[in-house]
Design a protein around this motif. Structure first.
Motif, short mmCIF file in Angstrom:
data_model
loop_
_atom_site.label_atom_id
_atom_site.label_comp_id
_atom_site.label_asym_id
_atom_site.label_seq_id
_atom_site.Cartn_x
_atom_site.Cartn_y
_atom_site.Cartn_z
N TYR A 72 -66.85 -8.09 19.88
CA TYR A 72 -67.38 -9.15 20.72
C TYR A 72 -68.18 -8.58 21.89
O TYR A 72 -67.77 -8.62 23.05
CB TYR A 72 -66.26 -10.09 21.23
CG TYR A 72 -66.82 -11.48 21.46
CD1 TYR A 72 -67.01 -11.99 22.74
CD2 TYR A 72 -67.21 -12.28 20.38
CE1 TYR A 72 -67.57 -13.23 22.95
CE2 TYR A 72 -67.76 -13.53 20.58
CZ TYR A 72 -67.95 -14.01 21.86
OH TYR A 72 -68.51 -15.24 22.06
N THR A 105 -72.12 -13.52 19.52
CA THR A 105 -71.18 -12.91 20.49
C THR A 105 -71.62 -13.26 21.91
O THR A 105 -71.31 -12.53 22.85
CB THR A 105 -71.17 -11.36 20.32
OG1 THR A 105 -72.51 -10.87 20.52
CG2 THR A 105 -70.66 -10.95 18.96
N PRO A 110 -64.78 -16.57 22.66
CA PRO A 110 -64.95 -16.06 21.29
C PRO A 110 -64.48 -17.03 20.21
O PRO A 110 -65.03 -17.06 19.11
CB PRO A 110 -64.12 -14.77 21.28
CG PRO A 110 -63.95 -14.38 22.70
CD PRO A 110 -63.96 -15.66 23.49
N ARG A 175 -62.43 -9.77 18.54
CA ARG A 175 -63.34 -9.53 17.44
C ARG A 175 -63.55 -10.86 16.72
O ARG A 175 -62.70 -11.76 16.83
CB ARG A 175 -62.72 -8.54 16.44
CG ARG A 175 -62.38 -7.16 17.01
CD ARG A 175 -63.58 -6.27 16.95
NE ARG A 175 -63.32 -4.85 17.22
CZ ARG A 175 -63.23 -3.92 16.28
NH1 ARG A 175 -63.28 -4.26 14.99
NH2 ARG A 175 -63.04 -2.65 16.60
#
Ligand code: 6PG
Length: 239
Positions: A72, A105, A110, A175
């Motif tokens: 990210y 990203t 996220p 992530r």
């Protein structure tokens, strides 16, 4: 469990074999449905494969590139999988920009980015929520800890099976990752694994029984080919 293990002499042999598998999958996909949807792995192992793909005479307007996971970070960050793939491959071929599908990203949250990419896949494949699309090829690596994509040991991502994309967690770093269920739909899955540091994980992943929350790559099944160099293969074929 894996249904095809190939033990190659070294990293160069892994890359050469992987190139053949990618081109074969591309040709099958174009012949069957006129386009090739590939999800690529991050990390260092596949980088030489992307470098040689840049020299392949493929019909790039029929190729669509996605990422199976992403750190990210902005694409300009050295950690970015998208950044690396563009630099060594996608910037060097005449692939239409709209055929490159990076994981977003740039959302503050996220989790919102994960939902956005999930919707993007639904739109691309023309599917309803709850349907899992079939990528023509998914490339994966494993970490020394047995993770794959950004499905890390002991994380919540391992148990997510009701969506395509979820949040991964590496230590404190968020992530984005394909879920195991999405990966397992693929027409073909190819792991590239190189080096002695991965031999223990390979042994645990290939064992008849084991704990997939400790070794998440055990979650991956289907039409799977493992390309291992001799050092990594010591986990399954001690010399
Ligand atoms: C990532 C990857 C990850 C990678 C393994 C192996 O974003 O890092 O997708 O799953 O495949 O960590 O990485 P190496 O190839 O660098 O060993």
């Amino acid at each position: 469990m894996p249904n095809q293990i190939e033990i190659l002499t070294d990293r160069a042999a892994i890359i050469a074999r992987a190139l053949t598998l990618v081109v074969d999958a591309y040709e099958d996909a174009i012949a069957h449905h006129g386009q090739f949807a590939i999800a690529v792995a991050g990390g260092s192992t596949p980088r030489p494969l992307y470098e040689v793909l840049a020299g392949q005479p493929l019909d790039w307007k029929k190729v669509h590139v996605f990422w199976g996971d992403e750190r990210y970070v902005p694409v300009s960050d050295p950690q970015s999988n998208e950044g690396m793939t563009r630099k060594v491959w996608l910037n060097l071929v005449p692939i239409p920009p709209e055929n490159i599908h990076p994981m977003p990203t740039d959302e503050l949250d996220p989790a919102v980015a994960a939902q956005k990419y999930d919707r993007h896949l639904q739109e691309f494949f023309g599917i309803e929520p709850g349907v899992f699309p079939k990528f023509d090829l998914i490339l994966l690596g494993i970490g020394d800890d047995g993770h794959t994509a950004s499905l890390f040991p002991g994380t919540a991502a391992l148990n997510v099976s009701d969506r395509l994309i979820t949040l991964g967690q590496k230590d404190s770093q968020p992530r984005l990752t394909f879920t195991a269920r999405l990966i397992n739909q693929a027409e073909k899955i190819v792991f590239l694994v190189e080096g002695a540091a991965k031999a223990n994980a390979i042994g645990a992943i290939m064992a008849e029984s084991g704990d997939s929350s400790k070794y998440p790559a055990r979650l991956i099944r289907g039409n799977v080919t493992w390309l291992l160099d001799r050092a990594a293969a010591r986990g399954v074929a001690p010399e």
